[in-house]
Design a protein around this motif. Structure first.
Motif, mmCIF file in Angstrom:
data_model
loop_
_atom_site.group_PDB
_atom_site.id
_atom_site.type_symbol
_atom_site.label_atom_id
_atom_site.label_comp_id
_atom_site.label_asym_id
_atom_site.label_seq_id
_atom_site.Cartn_x
_atom_site.Cartn_y
_atom_site.Cartn_z
ATOM 1 N N THR A 24 44.069 19.802 -5.495
ATOM 2 C CA THR A 24 45.066 19.924 -4.439
ATOM 3 C C THR A 24 44.595 19.106 -3.241
ATOM 4 N N GLY A 25 45.453 18.983 -2.247
ATOM 5 C CA GLY A 25 45.061 18.264 -1.036
ATOM 6 C C GLY A 25 43.811 18.827 -0.398
ATOM 7 N N LEU A 46 50.643 17.022 -3.913
ATOM 8 C CA LEU A 46 51.692 16.310 -4.630
ATOM 9 C C LEU A 46 52.782 17.272 -5.098
ATOM 10 N N PRO A 47 54.016 16.801 -5.222
ATOM 11 C CA PRO A 47 55.092 17.665 -5.719
ATOM 12 C C PRO A 47 54.703 18.306 -7.051
ATOM 13 N N GLY A 48 54.835 19.631 -7.131
ATOM 14 C CA GLY A 48 54.454 20.343 -8.337
ATOM 15 C C GLY A 48 53.067 20.943 -8.282
ATOM 16 N N ILE A 49 52.352 20.721 -7.171
ATOM 17 C CA ILE A 49 50.978 21.205 -7.034
ATOM 18 C C ILE A 49 50.869 22.149 -5.843
ATOM 19 N N ALA A 50 50.216 23.283 -6.047
ATOM 20 C CA ALA A 50 49.917 24.247 -4.982
ATOM 21 C C ALA A 50 51.160 24.593 -4.168
ATOM 22 N N ASN A 51 51.191 24.172 -2.911
ATOM 23 C CA ASN A 51 52.285 24.551 -2.012
ATOM 24 C C ASN A 51 53.448 23.568 -2.005
ATOM 25 N N SER A 52 53.453 22.630 -2.956
ATOM 26 C CA SER A 52 54.575 21.691 -3.093
ATOM 27 C C SER A 52 55.178 21.847 -4.496
ATOM 28 N N PRO A 53 55.866 22.951 -4.749
ATOM 29 C CA PRO A 53 56.312 23.239 -6.115
ATOM 30 C C PRO A 53 57.469 22.364 -6.572
ATOM 31 N N ILE A 54 57.623 22.274 -7.896
ATOM 32 C CA ILE A 54 58.811 21.690 -8.505
ATOM 33 C C ILE A 54 59.370 22.702 -9.495
ATOM 34 N N SER A 55 60.656 22.592 -9.769
ATOM 35 C CA SER A 55 61.321 23.603 -10.600
ATOM 36 C C SER A 55 61.257 23.282 -12.086
ATOM 37 N N GLU A 56 60.968 22.023 -12.451
ATOM 38 C CA GLU A 56 60.935 21.632 -13.851
ATOM 39 C C GLU A 56 59.546 21.118 -14.221
ATOM 40 N N ASP A 57 59.350 20.799 -15.492
ATOM 41 C CA ASP A 57 58.037 20.340 -15.928
ATOM 42 C C ASP A 57 58.051 18.880 -16.363
ATOM 43 N N GLN A 58 58.924 18.099 -15.729
ATOM 44 C CA GLN A 58 58.950 16.661 -15.971
ATOM 45 C C GLN A 58 59.084 15.925 -14.642
ATOM 46 N N ALA A 163 35.746 23.675 -7.398
ATOM 47 C CA ALA A 163 36.755 22.770 -7.949
ATOM 48 C C ALA A 163 37.659 23.495 -8.938
ATOM 49 N N ILE A 164 37.097 24.410 -9.715
ATOM 50 C CA ILE A 164 37.900 25.197 -10.651
ATOM 51 C C ILE A 164 38.883 26.074 -9.881
ATOM 52 N N GLU A 165 38.413 26.739 -8.842
ATOM 53 C CA GLU A 165 39.291 27.603 -8.050
ATOM 54 C C GLU A 165 40.405 26.805 -7.386
ATOM 55 N N ASP A 166 40.078 25.604 -6.917
ATOM 56 C CA ASP A 166 41.102 24.736 -6.321
ATOM 57 C C ASP A 166 42.123 24.332 -7.385
ATOM 58 N N GLY A 167 41.634 23.978 -8.565
ATOM 59 C CA GLY A 167 42.521 23.569 -9.640
ATOM 60 C C GLY A 167 43.467 24.655 -10.082
ATOM 61 N N LYS A 168 43.036 25.902 -9.983
ATOM 62 C CA LYS A 168 43.877 27.036 -10.382
ATOM 63 C C LYS A 168 45.096 27.199 -9.474
ATOM 64 N N ARG A 169 45.100 26.530 -8.342
ATOM 65 C CA ARG A 169 46.262 26.583 -7.451
ATOM 66 C C ARG A 169 47.385 25.658 -7.927
ATOM 67 N N SER A 170 47.100 24.862 -8.946
ATOM 68 C CA SER A 170 48.139 24.031 -9.555
ATOM 69 C C SER A 170 49.153 24.933 -10.249
#
Length: 255
Positions: A24-25, A46-58, A163-170
């Motif tokens: 994440t940032g 980035l869109p789709g990561i942590a606090n910048s969610p996206i609704s789809e998986d593409q 880094a693992i804990e940060d990645g889990k915010r994805s």
């Protein structure tokens, strides 16, 4: 697409730091603080990561670039220096193709202008299958440690856990979307060749994700090229002070 969450530190010339896959940032927090006396350092999710969610998986990298360009306009980020780690480098290249010389300088940090080869594409497909079956936490826990140089994993165990804990915010959607976007991205070596601004590539000799042979094959396209000896895919952690100074010197020279 949802709005982009970000944090910033300092004032001055804009320096945008873009995180990689399973990051994440927030991964740039120490760098942002250290560079804040000289730059306005801006670190988006980035869109789709942590606090910048996206609704789809593409998603495509081109769509991400458009979203970032719009975000820059809204937040008065003009002619920035852009540096991206891994996936963030791929995004930076898509942004460069879109914005051209409206980007002051570009840096790739453990990243490449080449497209995925067949073996790498298959690995992305396995990643997507794993994520759908087991979810974010199990994937991140297994994915992150091998990003670090094998010889330093015991020494850097605390940093790896962070880094693992940060990645889990994805988000699950985000990780699936970016695995597909990286798989399907095009080569952008010609975009770099045409770009007249300063160009930085930082590579790790022990990087298992972006092989050093790949970095050396494109080194002549960059105005600034550095190899980190004994470093894996996470130079900002494995060689923190050295990489911080490389980025600082490159950014200052680019002004």
């Amino acid at each position: 697409m949802s709005g982009i969450h970000f944090f910033e530190r300092g004032k001055g010339y804009p320096l945008v730091l873009i995180h990689g896959f399973c990051e994440t940032g927030n991964m740039w927090a120490d760098f942002a603080e250290a560079l804040s006396n000289e730059f306005r350092v801006i670190c988006p999710d980035l869109p789709g990561i942590a606090n910048s969610p996206i609704s789809e998986d593409q998603i495509t990298l081109e769509e991400v670039a458009v979203s970032l360009e719009d975000w820059m306009k809204v937040n008065q980020i003009e002619n920035p220096i852009v540096i991206g780690h891994s996936l963030g480098g791929y995004v930076s290249l898509a942004l460069l193709e879109l914005m051209g010389n409206r980007i002051k300088a570009i840096g790739l940090f453990h990243s490449t202008a080449f497209a995925d080869d067949g073996e790498k594409k298959e690995m992305r497909n396995r990643t997507i299958t794993f994520l759908r079956k087991y979810g974010v936490e199990k994937f991140v826990t297994s994915f992150v440690p091998p990003l670090f140089s094998e010889n330093r994993r015991a020494e850097l165990s605390k940093e790896i856990e962070l880094a693992i804990e940060d990645g889990k915010r994805s988000t699950l959607n985000g990780l699936i979307a970016y695995a597909g976007a990286m798989r399907d991205r095009k080569e952008r070596l010609d975009i770099l060749k045409l770009y007249s601004g300063p160009k930085l590539l930082i590579a790790g000799t022990e990087d298992a994700a972006v092989k050093i042979e790949s970095s050396r094959a494109q080194k002549d396209v960059f105005s600034h090229y550095y190899e980190l000896q004994g470093v894996g895919h996470m130079g900002m952690v494995e060689s923190k002070e050295e990489t911080l100074e490389l980025i600082r010197a490159f950014a200052l020279e680019s002004l």
